[in-house]
Write an enzyme that holds these catalytic residues in place. Sequence first.
Site, PDB file in Angstrom:
ATOM      1  N   LYS A  57       0.874  -1.239   0.032  1.00 51.86           N
ATOM      2  CA  LYS A  57      -0.009   0.055  -0.141  1.00 51.86           C
ATOM      3  C   LYS A  57       1.117   1.185  -0.047  1.00 51.86           C
ATOM      4  CE  LYS A  57      -3.859  -2.071   2.344  1.00 51.86           C
ATOM      5  NZ  LYS A  57      -4.615  -2.136   3.614  1.00 51.86           N
ATOM      6  N   CYS A 106      -0.746   0.738   6.015  1.00 52.67           N
ATOM      7  CA  CYS A 106      -1.071  -0.211   7.411  1.00 52.67           C
ATOM      8  C   CYS A 106      -2.046  -1.093   6.853  1.00 52.67           C
ATOM      9  CB  CYS A 106      -1.810   0.654   8.168  1.00 52.67           C
ATOM     10  SG  CYS A 106      -0.758   1.930   9.057  1.00 52.67           S
ATOM     11  N   ASP A 107      -2.161  -2.335   7.460  1.00 53.17           N
ATOM     12  CA  ASP A 107      -3.111  -3.458   7.123  1.00 53.17           C
ATOM     13  C   ASP A 107      -3.329  -4.201   8.518  1.00 53.17           C
ATOM     14  OD1 ASP A 107      -4.486  -4.797   4.865  1.00 53.17           O
ATOM     15  OD2 ASP A 107      -3.618  -6.409   5.878  1.00 53.17           O
ATOM     16  N   SER A 108      -4.485  -4.737   8.677  1.00 51.60           N
ATOM     17  CA  SER A 108      -4.939  -5.368   9.969  1.00 51.60           C
ATOM     18  C   SER A 108      -5.462  -6.677   9.660  1.00 51.60           C
ATOM     19  CB  SER A 108      -5.945  -4.630  11.002  1.00 51.60           C
ATOM     20  OG  SER A 108      -5.005  -3.401  11.354  1.00 51.60           O
ATOM     21  N   GLY A 143       0.090  -4.525  10.368  1.00 52.73           N
ATOM     22  CA  GLY A 143       1.388  -4.262   9.765  1.00 52.73           C
ATOM     23  C   GLY A 143       1.653  -2.423   9.671  1.00 52.73           C
TER      24      GLY A 143
END
Length: 250
Positions: A57, A106-108, A143
């Site tokens: 991203k 960010c990623d969850s 992340g």
Amino acid sequence: MSDSLPLRLVLASASPARRKSLQAAGIEPEVLVSGVDESLVVTDRAEELCLELARLKAEAVLARLSPAATAAEPTRTNPGTSPNAGTSTNAGTSPGTSQRTLIIGCDSVLEFDSEILGKPADPADATQRWLRMRGRSGVLHSGHCLIDGVSGRRAEAVASTTVHFADISDDEIAAYVATGEPLAVAGAFTIDGLGGPFVERIEGDPGTVVGLSMPLLRRLLAELGLQITDLWTTVAPGGQSVEPIGNVRS
């Protein structure tokens, strides 16, 4: 700061919760959605998945800000290591301005019963997840990838928080799923919205569950030679204007 350029933070996410977290910490980000196809990353390790998606991203948004920036691959660094400078470009500056751009991706994902759970596919999927999760616990991984658009340097890491779910009733699950909120978030729950009462407690940083850990962001900034106070802003009454106040140190 290591230089006198004013800072601009670009959030590579459409998440209102992440943006609100930054704003609550005194940071007014610009938002640019990456458009990354999350299905392209396949792995059975939750931490690896969320970090790679955060990385993709941030890289996608960097490329959109300055296509020429993709000509050189910047150096990746992890917390606890000293990042090396990448090839210097003008990717982080706007034409005609002197501005240093940082991009945060960010990623969850939720790790539950050795499975990786992102956003539910539909209401039925969200319902089945809650029937399994109630009264139990899982680990929410977020992340983070921070890229300096000027130097190409980056810092990245994963923050993890254990979430203990309440033993909620079938009626509560049905009512919650009907609101649509669980369909928009990783793990089918929030702690900063309607899902908050359905989480008994957490072990770790609540920001990780929201999707952006401010303590971790502070550490990532430090790896790039910056302080989180460099990003502080003050908003005029009514929110019409934002004036940088963080780059006041000599």
